[in-house]
Design a protein around this motif. Structure first.
Motif, PDB file in Angstrom:
ATOM      1  N   GLU A 287     -51.205  42.639  62.056  1.00 14.58           N
ATOM      2  CA  GLU A 287     -52.555  43.993  61.813  1.00 14.58           C
ATOM      3  C   GLU A 287     -53.419  43.011  61.436  1.00 14.58           C
ATOM      4  OE1 GLU A 287     -49.169  46.448  58.829  1.00 14.58           O
ATOM      5  OE2 GLU A 287     -49.266  43.627  58.774  1.00 14.58           O
ATOM      6  N   VAL A 288     -54.459  43.723  61.576  1.00  7.78           N
ATOM      7  CA  VAL A 288     -55.821  43.247  60.689  1.00  7.78           C
ATOM      8  C   VAL A 288     -56.331  44.671  59.914  1.00  7.78           C
ATOM      9  CG1 VAL A 288     -58.197  43.892  61.995  1.00  7.78           C
ATOM     10  CG2 VAL A 288     -56.800  43.366  63.267  1.00  7.78           C
ATOM     11  N   PHE A 289     -56.953  43.861  58.782  1.00  8.56           N
ATOM     12  CA  PHE A 289     -57.450  44.935  57.457  1.00  8.56           C
ATOM     13  C   PHE A 289     -58.847  44.256  57.724  1.00  8.56           C
ATOM     14  CE2 PHE A 289     -52.730  43.231  57.237  1.00  8.56           C
ATOM     15  CZ  PHE A 289     -52.615  44.204  56.226  1.00  8.56           C
ATOM     16  N   LEU A 290     -59.398  45.395  57.104  1.00  5.18           N
ATOM     17  CA  LEU A 290     -60.458  44.754  56.869  1.00  5.18           C
ATOM     18  C   LEU A 290     -60.625  45.663  55.179  1.00  5.18           C
ATOM     19  CD1 LEU A 290     -62.243  47.659  59.202  1.00  5.18           C
ATOM     20  CD2 LEU A 290     -62.329  45.411  59.513  1.00  5.18           C
ATOM     21  N   ARG A 291     -61.473  44.367  54.396  1.00  2.00           N
ATOM     22  CA  ARG A 291     -61.830  44.585  52.894  1.00  2.00           C
ATOM     23  C   ARG A 291     -63.199  44.683  52.479  1.00  2.00           C
ATOM     24  NH1 ARG A 291     -57.271  39.908  52.351  1.00  2.00           N
ATOM     25  NH2 ARG A 291     -55.368  40.673  52.813  1.00  2.00           N
ATOM     26  N   SER A 292     -62.918  44.942  51.534  1.00  2.00           N
ATOM     27  CA  SER A 292     -64.478  45.062  50.360  1.00  2.00           C
ATOM     28  C   SER A 292     -64.225  44.482  49.401  1.00  2.00           C
ATOM     29  CB  SER A 292     -64.961  45.938  50.697  1.00  2.00           C
ATOM     30  OG  SER A 292     -64.610  47.338  50.354  1.00  2.00           O
ATOM     31  N   SER A 293     -64.841  44.040  48.495  1.00  2.00           N
ATOM     32  CA  SER A 293     -65.093  43.297  47.012  1.00  2.00           C
ATOM     33  C   SER A 293     -66.150  42.930  46.637  1.00  2.00           C
ATOM     34  CB  SER A 293     -64.007  42.043  47.697  1.00  2.00           C
ATOM     35  OG  SER A 293     -64.949  40.788  48.029  1.00  2.00           O
ATOM     36  N   GLY A 294     -66.488  42.670  45.237  1.00  2.00           N
ATOM     37  CA  GLY A 294     -67.081  42.788  44.289  1.00  2.00           C
ATOM     38  C   GLY A 294     -67.607  41.734  45.375  1.00  2.00           C
ATOM     39  N   ASP A 295     -68.433  40.438  44.354  1.00  2.00           N
ATOM     40  CA  ASP A 295     -69.312  38.929  44.370  1.00  2.00           C
ATOM     41  C   ASP A 295     -68.044  38.325  44.633  1.00  2.00           C
ATOM     42  OD1 ASP A 295     -72.249  40.436  45.091  1.00  2.00           O
ATOM     43  OD2 ASP A 295     -72.406  39.274  43.075  1.00  2.00           O
ATOM     44  N   VAL A 296     -67.129  38.508  43.986  1.00  4.06           N
ATOM     45  CA  VAL A 296     -66.133  37.250  44.179  1.00  4.06           C
ATOM     46  C   VAL A 296     -64.593  38.079  44.331  1.00  4.06           C
ATOM     47  CG1 VAL A 296     -64.811  35.242  42.341  1.00  4.06           C
ATOM     48  CG2 VAL A 296     -67.114  36.187  41.973  1.00  4.06           C
ATOM     49  N   ALA A 297     -64.256  37.153  44.979  1.00  9.69           N
ATOM     50  CA  ALA A 297     -62.874  37.414  45.900  1.00  9.69           C
ATOM     51  C   ALA A 297     -61.641  36.774  45.363  1.00  9.69           C
ATOM     52  CB  ALA A 297     -62.768  38.472  47.130  1.00  9.69           C
ATOM     53  N   VAL A 298     -60.096  37.441  44.523  1.00 11.43           N
ATOM     54  CA  VAL A 298     -58.805  37.392  44.980  1.00 11.43           C
ATOM     55  C   VAL A 298     -58.458  37.110  46.326  1.00 11.43           C
ATOM     56  CG1 VAL A 298     -57.094  36.443  43.470  1.00 11.43           C
ATOM     57  CG2 VAL A 298     -58.587  36.658  42.730  1.00 11.43           C
ATOM     58  N   ARG A 299     -57.655  35.864  47.101  1.00  7.92           N
ATOM     59  CA  ARG A 299     -56.984  36.430  48.643  1.00  7.92           C
ATOM     60  C   ARG A 299     -55.881  35.403  47.814  1.00  7.92           C
ATOM     61  NH1 ARG A 299     -59.918  40.953  49.128  1.00  7.92           N
ATOM     62  NH2 ARG A 299     -61.761  40.263  50.653  1.00  7.92           N
ATOM     63  N   ASN A 300     -55.026  35.939  49.090  1.00  9.08           N
ATOM     64  CA  ASN A 300     -54.021  35.398  48.632  1.00  9.08           C
ATOM     65  C   ASN A 300     -53.128  35.007  47.841  1.00  9.08           C
ATOM     66  OD1 ASN A 300     -53.713  35.536  51.881  1.00  9.08           O
ATOM     67  ND2 ASN A 300     -55.471  33.593  51.814  1.00  9.08           N
ATOM     68  N   PRO A 301     -52.166  35.681  46.734  1.00  9.34           N
ATOM     69  CA  PRO A 301     -51.896  35.468  44.947  1.00  9.34           C
ATOM     70  C   PRO A 301     -50.743  35.369  46.126  1.00  9.34           C
ATOM     71  CG  PRO A 301     -52.961  37.280  45.579  1.00  9.34           C
ATOM     72  CD  PRO A 301     -53.210  37.015  46.913  1.00  9.34           C
ATOM     73  N   PHE A 302     -50.141  33.918  44.659  1.00 10.28           N
ATOM     74  CA  PHE A 302     -49.056  33.083  45.423  1.00 10.28           C
ATOM     75  C   PHE A 302     -48.323  32.758  43.942  1.00 10.28           C
ATOM     76  CE2 PHE A 302     -45.849  31.019  47.787  1.00 10.28           C
ATOM     77  CZ  PHE A 302     -44.676  32.065  48.491  1.00 10.28           C
ATOM     78  N   VAL A 303     -46.964  33.287  44.093  1.00  7.76           N
ATOM     79  CA  VAL A 303     -46.184  32.689  42.839  1.00  7.76           C
ATOM     80  C   VAL A 303     -45.007  31.624  43.466  1.00  7.76           C
ATOM     81  CG1 VAL A 303     -44.837  33.290  41.150  1.00  7.76           C
ATOM     82  CG2 VAL A 303     -46.713  34.320  41.398  1.00  7.76           C
ATOM     83  N   THR A 304     -44.984  31.001  43.254  1.00  7.97           N
ATOM     84  CA  THR A 304     -43.160  30.350  43.901  1.00  7.97           C
ATOM     85  C   THR A 304     -42.673  29.125  42.556  1.00  7.97           C
ATOM     86  OG1 THR A 304     -44.173  27.674  43.643  1.00  7.97           O
ATOM     87  CG2 THR A 304     -44.565  28.221  45.549  1.00  7.97           C
ATOM     88  N   SER A 305     -41.563  29.552  42.464  1.00 10.55           N
ATOM     89  CA  SER A 305     -40.234  29.557  41.304  1.00 10.55           C
ATOM     90  C   SER A 305     -39.648  27.341  41.707  1.00 10.55           C
ATOM     91  CB  SER A 305     -39.463  30.609  41.665  1.00 10.55           C
ATOM     92  OG  SER A 305     -38.799  31.047  42.595  1.00 10.55           O
ATOM     93  N   LYS A 306     -39.350  27.266  40.756  1.00  8.04           N
ATOM     94  CA  LYS A 306     -38.419  26.255  40.799  1.00  8.04           C
ATOM     95  C   LYS A 306     -37.679  26.205  40.189  1.00  8.04           C
ATOM     96  CE  LYS A 306     -37.991  21.431  41.001  1.00  8.04           C
ATOM     97  NZ  LYS A 306     -38.607  19.971  40.827  1.00  8.04           N
ATOM     98  N   LEU A 307     -36.043  26.835  40.097  1.00 11.95           N
ATOM     99  CA  LEU A 307     -34.411  27.032  39.520  1.00 11.95           C
ATOM    100  C   LEU A 307     -34.617  25.386  38.779  1.00 11.95           C
ATOM    101  CD1 LEU A 307     -33.455  30.150  41.493  1.00 11.95           C
ATOM    102  CD2 LEU A 307     -34.280  30.437  39.224  1.00 11.95           C
TER     103      LEU A 307
END
Length: 117
Positions: A48-68
Motif C-alpha cells: 500500500e501507498v499512503f499520502l499523509r499530511s500533518s502539522g509541524d510535528v507528526a507522530v508516526r509508527n506508534p506501537f505498544v509492546t507487552s511483557k506478561l
C-alpha cells in the motif's frame, strides 16, 4: 495542517510512479533455477501507498509492546513511536498517551527538522 503543491489537505490527491525494469547489474529479486524471473521482472509497487499530511510535528509508527508475567495476570507495557518536526523552527511540546484510564505525559523538544524515536 501543512499543505504543499504535492499534497493538498481535504482534497483528492494522487501520485504517479514511473517504474523501470532492472538492468543486468542492478540489485533485485532475480532468477534462480527453481523460480524463474516472471515476465514483469517483479516491477511495480508491492504494498500500500499512503499520502499523509500533518502539522509541524507528526507522530508516526506508534506501537505498544507487552511483557506478561509468568502467571499471565499482569503485563508491562512499553509505548514507542517516532516524532518528527518538519518545520524550520525548534518546537517544544508534550506527548500524551492514555491506556486503560492511566495518562502518561512526556515532554519533548525537537530542533528544526529533527526526529526522535
Amino acid at each position: 495542517m501543512i499543505a504543499s503543491k504535492f499534497l493538498q489537505a481535504g482534497r483528492i490527491n494522487a501520485i504517479a510512479v514511473e517504474v523501470f525494469a532492472p538492468e543486468k547489474y542492478d540489485l533485485g529479486i532475480t532468477w534462480v533455477d527453481w523460480n524463474p524471473t516472471p515476465p514483469d521482472k517483479d516491477m511495480g509497487i508491492w504494498k500500500e501507498v499512503f499520502l499523509r499530511s500533518s502539522g509541524d510535528v507528526a507522530v508516526r509508527n506508534p506501537f505498544v509492546t507487552s511483557k506478561l508475567d509468568a502467571e499471565y495476570k499482569t503485563a508491562e507495557l512499553t509505548i514507542s513511536g517516532e516524532v518528527r518536526n518538519v518545520s524550520n523552527e525548534p518546537v517544544k511540546g508534550v506527548l500524551r498517551a492514555e491506556v486503560d484510564g492511566i495518562s502518561l505525559l512526556q515532554p519533548v523538544e525537537l530542533g528544526a527538522g529533527d526526529q526522535r524515536l
